[in-house]
Design an enzyme around this catalytic site. Structure first.
Site, PDB file in Angstrom:
ATOM      1  N   GLU A  53    -102.582  40.997  56.039  1.00 11.15           N
ATOM      2  CA  GLU A  53    -101.549  42.050  55.930  1.00 11.15           C
ATOM      3  C   GLU A  53    -100.223  41.437  55.474  1.00 11.15           C
ATOM      4  O   GLU A  53     -99.530  42.000  54.625  1.00 11.15           O
ATOM      5  CB  GLU A  53    -101.357  42.766  57.275  1.00 11.15           C
ATOM      6  CG  GLU A  53    -102.527  43.642  57.711  1.00 11.15           C
ATOM      7  CD  GLU A  53    -103.704  42.847  58.263  1.00 11.15           C
ATOM      8  OE1 GLU A  53    -103.533  41.646  58.580  1.00 11.15           O
ATOM      9  OE2 GLU A  53    -104.806  43.417  58.359  1.00 11.15           O
ATOM     10  N   GLN A  72     -99.412  21.073  62.200  1.00 10.28           N
ATOM     11  CA  GLN A  72     -98.393  22.055  61.819  1.00 10.28           C
ATOM     12  C   GLN A  72     -97.878  22.808  63.043  1.00 10.28           C
ATOM     13  O   GLN A  72     -98.627  23.551  63.677  1.00 10.28           O
ATOM     14  CB  GLN A  72     -99.020  23.061  60.843  1.00 10.28           C
ATOM     15  CG  GLN A  72     -98.080  24.156  60.376  1.00 10.28           C
ATOM     16  CD  GLN A  72     -98.804  25.152  59.483  1.00 10.28           C
ATOM     17  OE1 GLN A  72    -100.010  25.344  59.613  1.00 10.28           O
ATOM     18  NE2 GLN A  72     -98.080  25.784  58.584  1.00 10.28           N
ATOM     19  N   GLY A  73     -96.607  22.641  63.349  1.00  9.82           N
ATOM     20  CA  GLY A  73     -96.011  23.308  64.517  1.00  9.82           C
ATOM     21  C   GLY A  73     -95.159  24.487  64.100  1.00  9.82           C
ATOM     22  O   GLY A  73     -93.921  24.396  64.114  1.00  9.82           O
ATOM     23  N   TYR A  74     -95.801  25.568  63.721  1.00  8.10           N
ATOM     24  CA  TYR A  74     -95.086  26.780  63.321  1.00  8.10           C
ATOM     25  C   TYR A  74     -95.192  27.839  64.433  1.00  8.10           C
ATOM     26  O   TYR A  74     -94.205  28.224  65.033  1.00  8.10           O
ATOM     27  CB  TYR A  74     -95.680  27.352  62.022  1.00  8.10           C
ATOM     28  CG  TYR A  74     -95.097  26.820  60.732  1.00  8.10           C
ATOM     29  CD1 TYR A  74     -94.654  25.511  60.607  1.00  8.10           C
ATOM     30  CD2 TYR A  74     -95.032  27.627  59.600  1.00  8.10           C
ATOM     31  CE1 TYR A  74     -94.142  25.034  59.409  1.00  8.10           C
ATOM     32  CE2 TYR A  74     -94.514  27.160  58.397  1.00  8.10           C
ATOM     33  CZ  TYR A  74     -94.072  25.861  58.305  1.00  8.10           C
ATOM     34  OH  TYR A  74     -93.571  25.411  57.114  1.00  8.10           O
ATOM     35  N   GLU A  97     -99.691  25.680  51.694  1.00 10.07           N
ATOM     36  CA  GLU A  97    -100.810  25.856  52.626  1.00 10.07           C
ATOM     37  C   GLU A  97    -101.794  26.891  52.080  1.00 10.07           C
ATOM     38  O   GLU A  97    -103.007  26.681  52.070  1.00 10.07           O
ATOM     39  CB  GLU A  97    -100.283  26.305  53.997  1.00 10.07           C
ATOM     40  CG  GLU A  97    -101.422  26.581  54.975  1.00 10.07           C
ATOM     41  CD  GLU A  97    -100.940  26.961  56.371  1.00 10.07           C
ATOM     42  OE1 GLU A  97     -99.733  27.190  56.556  1.00 10.07           O
ATOM     43  OE2 GLU A  97    -101.788  27.032  57.275  1.00 10.07           O
TER      44      GLU A  97
END
Ligand SMILES: Cc1cc2nc3c(=O)[nH]c(=O)nc-3n(C[C@H](O)[C@H](O)[C@H](O)COP(=O)(O)OP(=O)(O)OC[C@H]3O[C@@H](n4cnc5c(N)ncnc54)[C@H](O)[C@@H]3O)c2cc1C
Length: 390
Positions: free
Chosen positions: A375, A127-129, A245
């Site tokens: 949060e 996952q390239g976030y 996810e």
């Protein structure tokens, strides 16, 4: 018992190898991919049996290799697998995150091309976030994809890319319109990690090893057809993927091994009287913890049914937040029970699994960060679930 449940139970009895009914050691986790390895050959046998039924992706359409089950049948399958103590046949970011959004947003060609290899565990995805300047504020990402006519030219950097060094492909968020408001200039791109210009550098942690990597893109040419969804329409897909996810990290208990029950650890640590933990106050604490854990588990299942029915939503932030808390509380309790033995990295008077507890406790620290921090999930809950103003 329903016919379907009876059929599933019979099939599992006939196909689940003995060694796959035991807790999964980390080195035997079946991640699949081009370089898949099976230290236990029965893991491969189990994977192949599950693939043949389409049950690695039970609710995906059979046309893409899935099981074609409805949400109720998928729940029965899950319950029967748990009843038999079956290990998951495949761990996969493709199954948990990318596949569901491809089903919704991919073109028919993309579905045909990418979904069956995910079902069969042939391609391992990462996952390239996140980027150095874009974590919670993900929409600030700067990795850029320029339209060069025949291809996209990608430049930039991702960070905290879990298992990028072991993966085959990455699904990445890229900026395609730097002039647009930040959420409206992002696209969703699929990139083969073997493409020239991609480099991956593992991040070394204090423990000496790490699943994390930095992933660099230097003039990487990506075929036009690898964009999922509309140009500059990636943010909607990105958010949807995060919901899957959050659902899945909660459902797999953050990968945490729950094979050692906390009450057994307590009995081992403080002793037992008449089969009960000797210390009454501790007994209460553990009962409270187990009740919380059970409530989280049931809520996660409820959320799973929504997800399997195609209505994944903000409830996933609730289960992600709560299951991170539960897993962290379990870790705290475990090391507290083990006392000094729980703090050792090696040695100790207890079973060697105690050190596994220490590792699990340390690993659980990241649970309230990965997949969106606690949060940020509380913000989502306040806005999307409770409808509170900004
Ligand atoms: C185990 C693990 C695995 C990961 N795997 C991946 C991966 O595979 N791919 C990937 O792309 N990323 C991955 N990440 C990165 C993860 O998504 C980010 O770490 C996360 O989104 C937080 O971003 P940050 O680290 O930049 O923290 P920051 O965004 O800088 O946050 C710092 C602190 O400020 C708080 N904060 C920030 N904004 C707000 C706000 N608006 N309101 C209230 N509080 C706020 C946060 O909650 C946090 O406590 C992983 C992280 C972990 C721990």
């Amino acid at each position: 018992m329903s016919d379907f449940r009876a059929e599933v139970r019979e099939w599992i009895a006939a196909n689940l190898p003995d060694s796959i009914r035991t807790p999964m050691p980390e080195e035997e986790i079946p991640w699949g991919g081009r370089n898949a390895s099976f230290p236990n050959p029965q893991s491969r046998q189990w994977l192949e049996a599950m693939i043949a039924k389409g049950w690695t992706a039970p609710t995906w359409p059979a046309a893409y290799g899935g099981g074609g089950l409805d949400a109720a049948q998928a729940m029965i399958l899950q319950e029967e697998l748990e009843r038999a103590n079956a290990r998951p046949a495949l761990f996969s970011f493709g199954l948990w995150m990318l596949g569901p959004v491809l089903l919704e947003y991919g073109t028919e060609e993309q579905k045909q091309r990418f979904l069956p290899p995910i079902v069969r565990g042939e391609i391992r995805w990462c996952q390239g976030y996140s980027e150095p300047g874009a974590g919670s504020d993900l929409a600030s990402l700067r990795t850029r994809a320029e339209d060069k006519g025949g291809h996209w030219l990608v430049n930039g950097q991702k960070v905290w890319t879990t298992y990028a060094d072991k993966a085959d492909w990455i699904f990445a968020l890229v900026r395609t319109d730097p002039a647009a408001p930040k959420h409206q200039g992002i696209s969703f791109l699929l990139i083969d990690l073997r493409t020239p210009g991609v480099s991956v550098r593992p991040i070394e942690l204090i423990s000496g090893s790490s699943p994390f990597c930095e992933t660099f893109f230097d003039d990487v040419k990506v075929p036009k057809e690898n964009m999922v969804g509309p140009l500059n329409g990636g943010w909607t897909i990105a958010k949807k993927l995060l919901q899957y996810e959050r659902q899945n990290v909660s459902a797999v208990g953050f990968g945490g091994d729950r094979s050692v029950r906390i009450e057994d650890l307590a009995k081992q640590a403080v002793g037992e009287v008449d089969g009960r933990i000797a210390d009454g106050a501790l007994r209460n604490r553990i009962a409270r913890h187990n009740l919380y854990d059970r409530a989280v588990d049931l809520t996660t299942r409820r959320s799973q049914i929504d997800t399997d029915s195609g209505s994944v939503g903000a409830l996933t932030s609730v289960v992600k937040y709560a299951s991170a808390k539960a897993n962290q509380a379990r870790g705290e309790l475990a090391v507290e029970l083990l006392g000094l033995d729980g703090l050792g990295w090696s040695g100790g008077n207890f079973d060697p699994r105690d050190l596994a507890e220490t590792r699990k406790w340390l690993r659980s620290k990241g649970n309230s960060i990965e997949g969106g921090t606690s949060e940020i999930n509380l913000n989502v809950i306040s806005k999307r679930v409770l409808g509170l103003p900004d």
